[in-house]
Design a protein around this motif. Sequence first.
Motif, mmCIF file in Angstrom:
data_model
loop_
_atom_site.group_PDB
_atom_site.id
_atom_site.type_symbol
_atom_site.label_atom_id
_atom_site.label_comp_id
_atom_site.label_asym_id
_atom_site.label_seq_id
_atom_site.Cartn_x
_atom_site.Cartn_y
_atom_site.Cartn_z
ATOM 1 N N ALA A 134 11.162 -1.441 2.453
ATOM 2 C CA ALA A 134 9.945 -1.999 1.900
ATOM 3 C C ALA A 134 9.984 -1.977 0.376
ATOM 4 C CB ALA A 134 8.739 -1.208 2.397
ATOM 5 N N THR A 183 10.114 4.065 1.095
ATOM 6 C CA THR A 183 9.898 3.586 -0.268
ATOM 7 C C THR A 183 8.798 4.419 -0.910
ATOM 8 O OG1 THR A 183 10.469 1.354 0.416
ATOM 9 C CG2 THR A 183 9.301 1.581 -1.676
ATOM 10 N N PRO A 184 9.105 5.159 -1.971
ATOM 11 C CA PRO A 184 8.089 6.035 -2.570
ATOM 12 C C PRO A 184 6.896 5.229 -3.080
ATOM 13 C CG PRO A 184 10.259 6.387 -3.565
ATOM 14 C CD PRO A 184 10.375 5.187 -2.701
ATOM 15 N N LEU A 185 5.729 5.817 -2.997
ATOM 16 C CA LEU A 185 4.505 5.151 -3.404
ATOM 17 C C LEU A 185 3.910 5.920 -4.587
ATOM 18 C CD1 LEU A 185 2.551 2.870 -2.419
ATOM 19 C CD2 LEU A 185 1.360 4.629 -1.140
ATOM 20 N N ALA A 215 -3.208 5.747 1.865
ATOM 21 C CA ALA A 215 -2.151 5.396 0.935
ATOM 22 C C ALA A 215 -2.558 4.245 0.034
ATOM 23 C CB ALA A 215 -0.879 5.042 1.699
ATOM 24 N N ILE A 232 -1.381 -1.468 -6.581
ATOM 25 C CA ILE A 232 -0.409 -1.903 -5.575
ATOM 26 C C ILE A 232 -1.119 -2.707 -4.499
ATOM 27 C CG2 ILE A 232 1.232 -1.120 -3.835
ATOM 28 C CD1 ILE A 232 2.284 0.632 -5.806
ATOM 29 N N VAL A 262 -3.119 4.139 10.920
ATOM 30 C CA VAL A 262 -1.750 4.204 11.420
ATOM 31 C C VAL A 262 -0.879 4.842 10.355
ATOM 32 C CG1 VAL A 262 0.204 2.877 12.271
ATOM 33 C CG2 VAL A 262 -2.119 2.113 12.760
ATOM 34 N N ILE A 303 2.091 12.239 0.625
ATOM 35 C CA ILE A 303 2.541 10.942 1.142
ATOM 36 C C ILE A 303 3.943 10.710 0.602
ATOM 37 C CG2 ILE A 303 2.189 8.462 1.068
ATOM 38 C CD1 ILE A 303 -0.150 9.267 2.407
ATOM 39 N N ASN A 343 3.730 -4.423 10.036
ATOM 40 C CA ASN A 343 2.895 -3.516 9.257
ATOM 41 C C ASN A 343 3.696 -2.718 8.247
ATOM 42 O OD1 ASN A 343 0.385 -3.983 10.608
ATOM 43 N ND2 ASN A 343 1.304 -2.938 12.358
ATOM 44 N N VAL A 344 3.008 -2.322 7.187
ATOM 45 C CA VAL A 344 3.591 -1.363 6.259
ATOM 46 C C VAL A 344 2.786 -0.088 6.422
ATOM 47 C CG1 VAL A 344 3.984 -0.804 3.862
ATOM 48 C CG2 VAL A 344 4.350 -3.116 4.655
ATOM 49 N N LEU A 388 7.344 -2.426 -2.931
ATOM 50 C CA LEU A 388 5.925 -2.488 -3.255
ATOM 51 C C LEU A 388 5.606 -3.729 -4.079
ATOM 52 C CD1 LEU A 388 5.431 1.255 -4.195
ATOM 53 C CD2 LEU A 388 5.008 0.138 -1.994
ATOM 54 N N PRO A 441 2.161 4.184 5.775
ATOM 55 C CA PRO A 441 2.503 5.352 4.975
ATOM 56 C C PRO A 441 3.193 6.415 5.841
ATOM 57 C CG PRO A 441 0.135 5.280 5.381
ATOM 58 C CD PRO A 441 0.711 4.028 5.952
ATOM 59 N N GLU A 489 8.928 -6.769 2.979
ATOM 60 C CA GLU A 489 10.200 -6.330 3.541
ATOM 61 C C GLU A 489 11.335 -7.063 2.844
ATOM 62 O OE1 GLU A 489 11.613 -5.543 8.129
ATOM 63 O OE2 GLU A 489 10.072 -6.986 7.607
ATOM 64 N N VAL A 505 6.182 4.589 1.906
ATOM 65 C CA VAL A 505 5.864 3.677 3.002
ATOM 66 C C VAL A 505 7.139 3.182 3.671
ATOM 67 C CG1 VAL A 505 3.692 2.905 2.006
ATOM 68 C CG2 VAL A 505 5.781 1.684 1.447
ATOM 69 N N ILE A 506 6.999 2.798 4.943
ATOM 70 C CA ILE A 506 8.099 2.111 5.617
ATOM 71 C C ILE A 506 7.559 0.803 6.167
ATOM 72 C CG2 ILE A 506 9.433 4.139 6.264
ATOM 73 C CD1 ILE A 506 8.158 3.833 9.090
ATOM 74 N N ASP A 507 8.469 -0.116 6.387
ATOM 75 C CA ASP A 507 8.096 -1.399 6.940
ATOM 76 C C ASP A 507 8.327 -1.371 8.425
ATOM 77 O OD1 ASP A 507 8.186 -4.172 7.753
ATOM 78 O OD2 ASP A 507 8.087 -4.574 5.615
ATOM 79 N N LYS A 536 2.376 -7.607 3.044
ATOM 80 C CA LYS A 536 1.610 -6.940 4.093
ATOM 81 C C LYS A 536 0.852 -5.793 3.460
ATOM 82 C CE LYS A 536 5.662 -7.761 6.865
ATOM 83 N NZ LYS A 536 6.802 -7.089 7.492
ATOM 84 N N PRO A 537 -0.412 -5.668 3.776
ATOM 85 C CA PRO A 537 -1.172 -4.557 3.204
ATOM 86 C C PRO A 537 -0.669 -3.243 3.784
ATOM 87 C CG PRO A 537 -2.473 -5.719 4.847
ATOM 88 C CD PRO A 537 -1.201 -6.481 4.679
ATOM 89 N N ILE A 538 -0.823 -2.166 3.020
ATOM 90 C CA ILE A 538 -0.428 -0.861 3.519
ATOM 91 C C ILE A 538 -1.528 -0.352 4.432
ATOM 92 C CG2 ILE A 538 0.109 1.516 2.863
ATOM 93 C CD1 ILE A 538 1.281 0.366 0.282
ATOM 94 N N GLN A 539 -1.139 0.133 5.608
ATOM 95 C CA GLN A 539 -2.106 0.561 6.615
ATOM 96 C C GLN A 539 -2.865 1.798 6.177
ATOM 97 O OE1 GLN A 539 -2.566 -0.657 10.025
ATOM 98 N NE2 GLN A 539 -1.685 -2.455 9.038
#
Lengths: 167, 696
Positions: free
Chosen positions: B676, A43-45, B660, B665, A94, A52, A61-62, B678, A64, B670, A55-57, B653-656
Motif C-alpha cells: 500500500a 506501510t507505516p502511517l 487510523a 492522508i 476492521v 498502529i 480495503n486498506v 499512502l 490498519p 495498491e 496499513v496493509i492493502d 481506498k479509504p483507510i478502514q
Amino acid sequence: MAASSAQNTNDVTVELACFGVNDQTYGVDVLQIREIVRWQEVTPLPMAPALIEGVIDLRANVVPVVDLGRVLGGEAIEETTEARIAVLEVDDMVFGLRVAVAVDVLSVDASQVDEPPALATQSGYDAVRAVVRRPGEAPVMVLSIEQLLETVYRSAKPASGFAEERV
Amino acid sequence: MAARRKRSNSAASKAQSEFVPEAEEILERMRDDLGLLAETVDGDLNPETINGLFRSAHSLKGLSGMFGQEAMSELAHHLEDLLDRLRMGRAVLDRAGLALFDESVTMAATALEKIGDESEAAALAEGIADLIGRIEAWNAAPRAEAVPVVPELDVPPALLRALTEYEEHRLSDNLERGRGIYVIDADFEIASFEEGLHEIQSAIREVGEVLSTLPSPGGSLESHIRFSLLTATELDKGALVGRLDLADNAIQVARAPLGTAKTEASAPQGASASHDDGQTEAKAAAARAEPEIAEPGTLKSISDTVRVDIRKLDELMNLVGELAIQRSAVQQIASKLAMDPATHRIGTDLAKVHKTLERKLQELQSGVLEVRMVPLRQVFDKLTRVARRLRLDLEKEARLEIEGADTELDKLIVEELIDPLMHVIRNAFDHAIEPADEREAAGKPREGLIQIVASQRGNDVLITVSDDGRGIDAEKVRARAVEAGLVTAESDLTRSETLDLVFHPGLSTRDEVTETSGRGVGMDVVRSNIGALGGLVDISSEVGQGTTLTITLPITLAIIQALLVRVGEHRFAIPLNSIRETLLVEDSDLQRTDGRQLMNLRGEALPLCRLADEFDLDTPETGKSYAVVLGVGDARLGLLVDHLDGQQDTVIKPIQGPIASVRGIAGATEMGDKGAVLVLDVSALVEDVVRKGEVS
C-alpha cells in the motif's frame, strides 16, 4: 473447577481462535475474525497512534494493523513463515492483528473459563478478559478486542512520525 | 434485430437512448392502470388510478416534448386533457373511452418501436392524427353532465372554501354514493408531523378516502401543529374512531353514512380494496375489454437498456484494478525469463502476450469507466427548474443560460454536484442579481444573467457559474472577517485572498438572511462538498460587474492519476489534479522569513513545507530536493520531497476505521508488489500549512 465463575461466556460453548505471541497463547472469539492472511509488509502511517504499525492493502480495503506483541507491552512480532495477520471486525471497525503464529480453533465451554488472575500487574493484562484452563497444557488468555483497541487509541503519538520499524 | 442495431448507431441515438426506456416505463405504468380501470369501468372508478394515469400522461407529454417527438407529445396532451375531465367528474368513462385509451397506449408503443425510422414516420403521424380526432369526438359527445351538489354539511366553512375544484368533485361524488363525511382533527409535533400525518392518511385510505388535508388553527400546544382531514368512508363514526385509534372528540360527523352503515367487521372499502382486486383480475378484464385491441407484434421491450447499481460497477472497477496488479506480476516474470539466455525465447513470447493483455485491460478499464459517465444535463435540467421557481418566488428578473450540458462526468460526482450547484444558483438569484430598477440605474439590462458553462480539460471538468450582478465587495468581506476574528485588521491580504474568505464557515456578506439562501449553509459547505469530490472552487469578482465561481472536478473518482514521490524510504502518492508543477530546488534557493520557508517562484514568494517535517519523518537532509507545487484554489504550496517516481493510475481506498485516520492522508492505494502507498490529502495539507503561516 465446576463451580468456577464464568465471565462473559456463560454456559454456551465458545469457539476461540488461538494465537501464539511471545510464548503465550491468546484466544479471540472466532466470530470477530474475518479472515487470517499471511504476513505482508506494512506501510507505516505517520502521525497515527504509536501502536498502529501502519496499513496493509486487503483487496478492496486498506486496513490498519496492530501488533499483538507490542499492544501487550512486549516485543514486536518478527517476520517468519508462521507469522500471520488476523483480520478482525468489531463494531464495523476492521483492522489487522499481527500474531506470531495461528495455532488452532478451540471449543471451550463455561466450565473451563476462569476470571483473569487478580494480580494483573503485567502490562497488557487489562486486555485479558478471561482465562481458559486446559489440563496438561498452557492456559489460553481470552482477549477483549474492545479493550485492546482502547489501548491502541490511548497510545501516545510517537516521537517520530512513524512507529519505529522492527523487521 | 438489424433495425434495432441501426437505430442505436444513428446520429440522434444518444437522445433516443435516454428517451425510449423512460417512455417505455411510463407506458408500462399506463397499461397497468388501464388494466385496473377496465375492471371497474362500470362501477366505482378508483380516483387514485385516474390520478395515476393523469400523471403518466403528463410525464409522457413533457418527456416526448423535450425530445422533439411532436406527434407523441400531442397525443399525450389529449389524453391528459381527457383524464383531467374524468378526474374532475366532467366526463364519465365508458367502454368506448377505455378503448380509446388502450389504443393510444398501443399506438404510442408502436411509435416508440419505429422511432427514427423515416419510412414509417408519415404513416404513424397519420395514425396518431386520426386517433386524436376520435379522442376529440369522444370528448365532445354529449353526456349527462354530473351536477355537483354540495348539500348543507356540518363542516367549517373555511375548510370548504379551501377545497380545490378536484377535491370538491370528490366530495360530491362521495356524497352521491352515500358515504359518511367526517372532519378529523389531529395534532402532531412540528418536528415530526410529516411522519404522523402520513401514518394517519394511510390508515384512512384503508377504509375510505382522504378528500383534503389542511393545517388548521387551534393546536393545543405551541410545539404542535393541527391538521383537519376531510374524510369520506362507509364506516360509521364509532368504527372509524376504533380504526384510527383516536379520541372520540377528534372526529366530527359532517354527514353520517346513508343506508346501512358498515361496521368495523365488514370488508375494508375504498381505494386499497379495489386496487388489490383489480390487480389479480386485470388480465381477465383486459381480455374482456371491447373492442379487442391488437397488441404490438411482440411483447419484448424495445430498448436494450439495463439499469445497474453503481456499486456493481465499483466492484467491477476493483476487479479491474486487481487484474492490473496481476498484469504487472506477469510483466516481471516475462522480463526475468527474457534475461536468462536459457529461457529467453519463452520470455519474449510471454512479453508479447503481456502487451496484448495490457492493451485489453486498458480497454476494459475505460469501458467500465465509460459506463459510469453521464452528461451534466441531468444536473443542469434540475437547476433550470430551480431557477424558474426562484425567478417567480423572488420576483427577480434573471435568466439562466447553460452551455456544455453534454460534458460527461462520473455518475457519483454528478449526483453530489446537485446540492452545491443549487446553492450557488440560489446565492446568485438571491444576493448577486440586483432588483431590475437598480440594474437599470446602473446602466445594465433589466434582466440579470446567470451563466453556467461546463467543459472538459484533459482529465478534469471545468464548471464556471457567473452572474452579472452586484459583485462581491472585498472591503466588506474583509471588515466582516475582522469582526468575526478570522483575520486581524493589519493582515496583509491580496484581493483574491480576501475574496477567498467567503468560503470560511459562518461568513456571509449580507446582513439579513433570506429564506432562499438559507442560514448556516454557505460557501464553506460548497467548498467542502466539492472538495470531497476531489474538486476545487475558485472565486473572482468585480464590484458592479459580477462574480464568477470556477469549479474544477476530476472526471471520475474511480481512478485518479497520481504522482509518486519519495521521502527517505517512505513513498506517497499525490493526486495529479492538484499539482501545478514540479521543480528541482537546491538548498541555496530556499529562504527563511519569520519561521516560514519560502522560495522565489517567478517573482512570487512560494511557501514551502518539507513533507518529512509535516509528518515527523526521520530522514537525512539531502541538500537537493524537488518541490511539488500544489494548488488549492488560489493557495499555493511547495511540498519538498526527495524524489519523484513518476505517474501512475491509482484507485484510492479509504483507510478502514477511525483509529487510523490521520489528517493529511486521504487513503491508500495498491501498487502491485510494493504494497500500500499512502495518498496525500492535498487540501488538508495546504490548509494546515497556510493557516500555520498566518498565525506566526
